[in-house]
Design a protein around this motif. Structure first.
Motif, PDB file in Angstrom:
ATOM      1  N   GLU A 238       1.010  -1.163   0.198  1.00  0.00           N
ATOM      2  CA  GLU A 238      -0.041   0.153  -0.065  1.00  0.00           C
ATOM      3  C   GLU A 238       0.716   0.910  -0.315  1.00  0.00           C
ATOM      4  O   GLU A 238       0.499   2.336  -0.277  1.00  0.00           O
ATOM      5  CB  GLU A 238      -0.850  -0.346   1.177  1.00  0.00           C
ATOM      6  N   ASN A 264      -3.117  -3.046  -6.979  1.00  0.00           N
ATOM      7  CA  ASN A 264      -4.383  -3.581  -5.855  1.00  0.00           C
ATOM      8  C   ASN A 264      -4.589  -4.885  -6.808  1.00  0.00           C
ATOM      9  O   ASN A 264      -5.528  -5.500  -5.762  1.00  0.00           O
ATOM     10  CB  ASN A 264      -4.990  -2.560  -7.102  1.00  0.00           C
ATOM     11  N   LEU A 267      -2.670  -7.250  -3.602  1.00  0.00           N
ATOM     12  CA  LEU A 267      -3.973  -6.982  -2.626  1.00  0.00           C
ATOM     13  C   LEU A 267      -5.207  -7.987  -2.753  1.00  0.00           C
ATOM     14  O   LEU A 267      -5.160  -8.341  -1.674  1.00  0.00           O
ATOM     15  CB  LEU A 267      -4.293  -5.348  -2.742  1.00  0.00           C
TER      16      LEU A 267
END
Length: 342
Positions: A238, A264, A267
């Motif tokens: 992040e 992203n 994640l």
């Protein structure tokens, strides 16, 4: 395929092969500075790899003897392996994050047989069958592991600070997860092709374009701290996503853009994987049994012996994360310990 590439702005890369590894090679970056070239990583310690490094440097107009410094993203042998040979050829300094320097120091000071005993005990606690443990127990005192005698760095990379590269702005970003001291290196200079974003990022193994790095337990025979490497990695991801570099220069595969989108994807991948593991934990499983049931790039019965250690470590890292989040728990009194969805 070309063995060297010019990325503009005084940054080039060369391919250093990793023997008998599907990754194929490490991308070593050559960064021009006012005091001479500096390397980001060096590649695996092998005669063929050294030849490739030497030939690649020659194609970049330099040589091992002209290297001013070596910046290491993390301690793994496909990144740090040739650092000692480069320092011997040139007198170059070697820089690494303190957490990975401590790993290097510990492995240099620990007898190989202790590592084999430690690994055997860890795997036994994870539920490994005796036929898997027997070769490890037999190997004590008779074998060695890569990286046990790698070069001890002489400079410490301090997170958030600029490295001492005259004429360049290269800032260290601490990104633990793949190793406790992994760093990405943010080149805070305008992209040479004018791509939108904030400079360029040497991402090591932290952020790769098409594969996910191994996230396993941090190995330290003397440390009983319950670490959370996967949590470290997700937090680090992040942080890199917020950085928004114009281009990522990874240590494997190829450079790419749109780091936030790749962050992203990763994640989401790990959240999906954690959710999938909970479905497996409807009945109690040891880490070994969980690894046997997890989805890998090949069936479990085709995963090589050594790679099973890595798989079990990754299963344990995911279990640690689930326990920390309160989504799984250890079964009281189980030996070897089993885990079940909470």
């Amino acid at each position: 395929m070309a063995q060297t590439a010019d990325h503009g702005g005084g940054v080039r890369s060369l391919r250093v092969p990793i023997p008998d590894n599907p990754l194929g090679h490490t991308l070593v970056y050559v960064v021009d500075t006012d005091r001479g070239p500096v390397l980001v990583d060096t590649g695996w310690d092998d005669p063929g790899s050294w030849d490739a490094l030497t030939e690649g440097l020659a194609a970049c107009g330099t040589s091992p003897g002209e290297i001013h410094g070596v910046v290491i993203t993390h301690h793994h042998p496909d990144h740090h392996g040739l650092s000692g040979a480069v320092r011997e050829a040139s007198g170059a300094w070697i820089a690494m994050h303190a957490a990975d320097i401590s790993v290097i120091r510990r492995t240099r000071e620990t007898r190989p047989e202790r590592w084999f005993a430690y690994m055997a005990d860890k795997l036994a606690a994870a539920g490994a069958p005796e036929e898997h443990l027997a070769p490890l127990r037999a190997a004590r005192g008779r074998a060695s592991l890569p990286g046990l005698a790698s070069a001890l760095p002489d400079r410490e990379i301090v997170p958030g600070e600029l490295l001492d590269l005259p004429g360049r702005r290269l800032r260290a970003v601490w990104t633990p997860g793949h190793t406790p001291g992994h760093v990405c290196l943010h080149l805070e200079e305008e992209h040479p092709a004018g791509l939108p974003g904030h400079g360029r990022l040497f991402s090591g193994d932290h952020l790769l374009p098409e594969i996910t790095p191994h996230i396993g337990l941090y190995e330290d025979p003397d440390d009983t701290t319950v670490t959370d490497p996967l949590g470290d990695y997700l937090d680090s991801l992040e942080r890199i996503g917020r950085l928004g570099p114009a281009e990522v220069l990874p240590a494997h595969q190829h450079p790419f853009t749109d780091a936030p989108a790749r962050v992203n994807q990763l994640l989401t991948h790990h959240e999906d994987r954690l959710t999938g593991l909970l479905a497996l934990l409807t009945t109690p499983l040891t880490p070994w049994q969980l690894a046997e049931r997890m989805e890998w790039n090949r069936p479990w019965d085709r995963i090589p012996y050594g790679s099973r250690h890595i798989a079990v470590s990754e299963a344990e890292a995911h279990l640690r994360r689930l326990v920390k989040l309160g989504r799984a728990e250890a079964v009281a009194g189980s030996d070897p310990v089993t885990y079940v969805a909470a």
